[in-house]
Structures are given as C-alpha cells and as structure tokens.
Design an enzyme around this catalytic site. Structure first.
Site, PDB file in Angstrom:
ATOM      1  CE  LYS A 209      -4.303  -2.123   1.254  1.00 10.80           C
ATOM      2  NZ  LYS A 209      -5.328  -2.467   2.224  1.00 10.80           N
ATOM      3  NE  ARG A 249      -6.575  -9.173   0.669  1.00 11.21           N
ATOM      4  CZ  ARG A 249      -6.204  -8.396  -0.342  1.00 11.21           C
ATOM      5  NH1 ARG A 249      -5.269  -7.484  -0.185  1.00 11.21           N
ATOM      6  NH2 ARG A 249      -6.781  -8.526  -1.527  1.00 11.21           N
TER       7      ARG A 249
END
Ligand code: PMM
Length: 275
Positions: A209, A249
């Site tokens: 991210k 994840r």
C-alpha cells in the site's frame, strides 16, 4: 494469506492475474510458498475504482475459486456481495473477506451466518470512488474501534458465530498514511471493540500500500514502486505478528512466511516472559 486479484485494475497487480489459468497457477504458487489461505477477489477497491457488475465479478472469481479449492487450497472470497460469496462458497471457498464489513450488501451477514464460515469484517466508510473524502477523524483508533464494534453487533445479530469473526482496520480505506500508522500501533485495541471483553483475531493488509512506499521513498522523495515495497511489507508483517496479529494479507509470500515464523516465536517468548 496470499492475494489473487482476478481484476484488470487492482493497484499493485491489476491485469496480471485476469486470465483464469494464470490466476490459478499464481494461487497454487502462493500456496506452495506457504500461504495458508488464498484470497481470491474479482473487484478492485483501489482509490477511485467504480463498481464492477456482479456478473463480471462472478465470471472472474468462480473458475479460480473452484480450481484452487479442488487442488486443496483453503480459499477465501474477497467480495462485498452476498450472492458472489454464496456462489464462491458453493464452489469450494471456505471463508468470506468483506472489505465493507457487511455495509455494502445487507444480505452478507445473514449469508455468512447461514453458511457458518469465518468472516473478515473490515472497517469501511464507503465505496472506493470517494476513498479519501471520509478520511476525517478526531480519534482514528477510537472511531475505527467503535465503527467495527457496530459491524460486529450487526453480524452477531444476524446470527454470525462470534468465534468466526475476524477484524481488520482497513488500512488505506478512508485512511490517510497517518491514520494507517496509528491503527498499526494499536492492534491490541482494534482486537477489542468497545463493549466486548473478548479479543477478536485481527487481519492486517498493508501489503504494497502507498503509505509503505512513502516511508521507503528514495532520496528524491519519490515513493517506492508497488513491488518495490515488498521488503517494507515484510517489516510490517514481523511487527504486526509480534504485536498479536492473527493473519497478514500479502502479495509476495516467501519473505512474509519467514517473518510470520520469526515473529510468532518472538511473541511466544514475550508472552511467556510477561506471564
Ligand atoms: N485491501 C484490498 C483488498 N482486499 N481485504 C482486507 N480484508 N483488507 C484489506 O485491507 C484489503 C482487502 C486492496 O488491496 P489489493 O488491491 O492489494 O488487493
């Protein structure tokens, strides 16, 4: 948890795994590298993304879920739609990962309850078309805990077994970098929403991210590329697992598996030492 995004437009790997054969091969590769769960999604939630029609989402995920489940993988379906979750579970998925925490489709908690599967409830404030408009907090940790608590209340009211609920702070979803970091250092508080005495398992999805790419920016200040953030992701994995996260994840599995093992051993010793 290894990610298989069967999408043309996910932020870090959009288009790479849109072909079902490639997606299946990738899922098998991630499982072979040590991922315990393969998370299959057919709708991008990158900032600015518009909704994908349900029929497209279904046609992307179902062949992949079916093949991976038939090969023995533990498959999670990453969807906000109860009907997609239902068909994926019928095709062999064993867990539902709903980034809207039941808010996008009011039928989701009831479906999960009826199927009796683990349910990832993520903190979410609205669809990705306006990702950062709602990223306004006076106390991000307190507000995320309270809003997650209301989603847990709703899931339990719909019949979901509390033992099967997993919480996720939703890094990047209506969160600016400073919000993500405050949440990451507060995982123990996220695990225990107001009004609950129990700790819920927590899933952390920081992989690739943008807020990580910014921290490891080059000397010219340019954020690291998505794949160039994989080592930063491994660092977050180690810290999050040492702080008690249940699952991470990630897109690139191998280094993260080692980080999970090391941090799990670290935490075991820490907990033994602190009684
Ligand atoms: N982020 C994305 C997709 N699915 N699921 C959970 N539970 N938590 C997340 O933060 C999350 C998610 C978007 O990232 P991707 O494009 O890398 O899949």
């Amino acid at each position: 948890m290894g990610v298989v995004n069967v999408t043309p437009d996910s932020f870090s790997d959009g288009g790479t795994w849109l072909d079902p054969d490639k997606a299946i091969a990738h899922g098998l590769e991630l499982a072979g590298q040590g991922a315990d769960i393969i998370d299959v999604g057919g709708e991008s939630t990158r900032p600015g993304a518009e909704r994908v029609p349900k029929a497209d989402e279904l046609s992307r995920v179902l062949p992949v879920v079916k093949a991976l489940a038939a090969a023995g993988c533990y498959v999670s379906i990453d969807t906000m739609r109860a009907e997609v979750a239902s068909e994926a579970l019928a095709a062999g998925a064993r867990m539902v990962n709903d980034v809207s925490g039941g808010r996008a489709d009011p039928d989701m908690p009831g479906l999960v309850a009826a199927m009796g599967v683990p349910y990832v409830v993520m903190h979410w404030r609205g669809h990705s078309a306006d990702m950062y408009g709602p990223a306004v907090y006076a106390d991000v940790v307190g507000e995320v805990r309270a809003e997650l608590g209301r989603r847990v209340d709703a899931a339990i009211a719909a019949g979901v077994d509390p033992e099967l609920i997993i919480l996720d702070p939703g890094l990047g979803f209506a969160k600016l970098p400073e919000h993500n970091w405050k949440l990451l250092v507060s995982l123990d508080r996220i695990a225990r929403p107001p009004g609950y005495d129990r700790q819920f398992p927590v899933l952390v999805a920081a992989s690739r991210k943008g807020f990580l790419g910014k921290v490891v920016a080059g000397p010219d200040g340019r954020p690291r590329s998505f794949a160039g953030s994989d080592d930063a992701t491994i660092a977050v994995t180690a810290l999050a697992v040492a702080a008690g996260a249940w699952c991470v994840r990630v897109h690139a599995v191998p280094g993260n598996v080692d980080a999970v093992r090391v941090a799990t051993r670290w935490r075991q010793e820490y907990l033994a030492g602190t009684g």
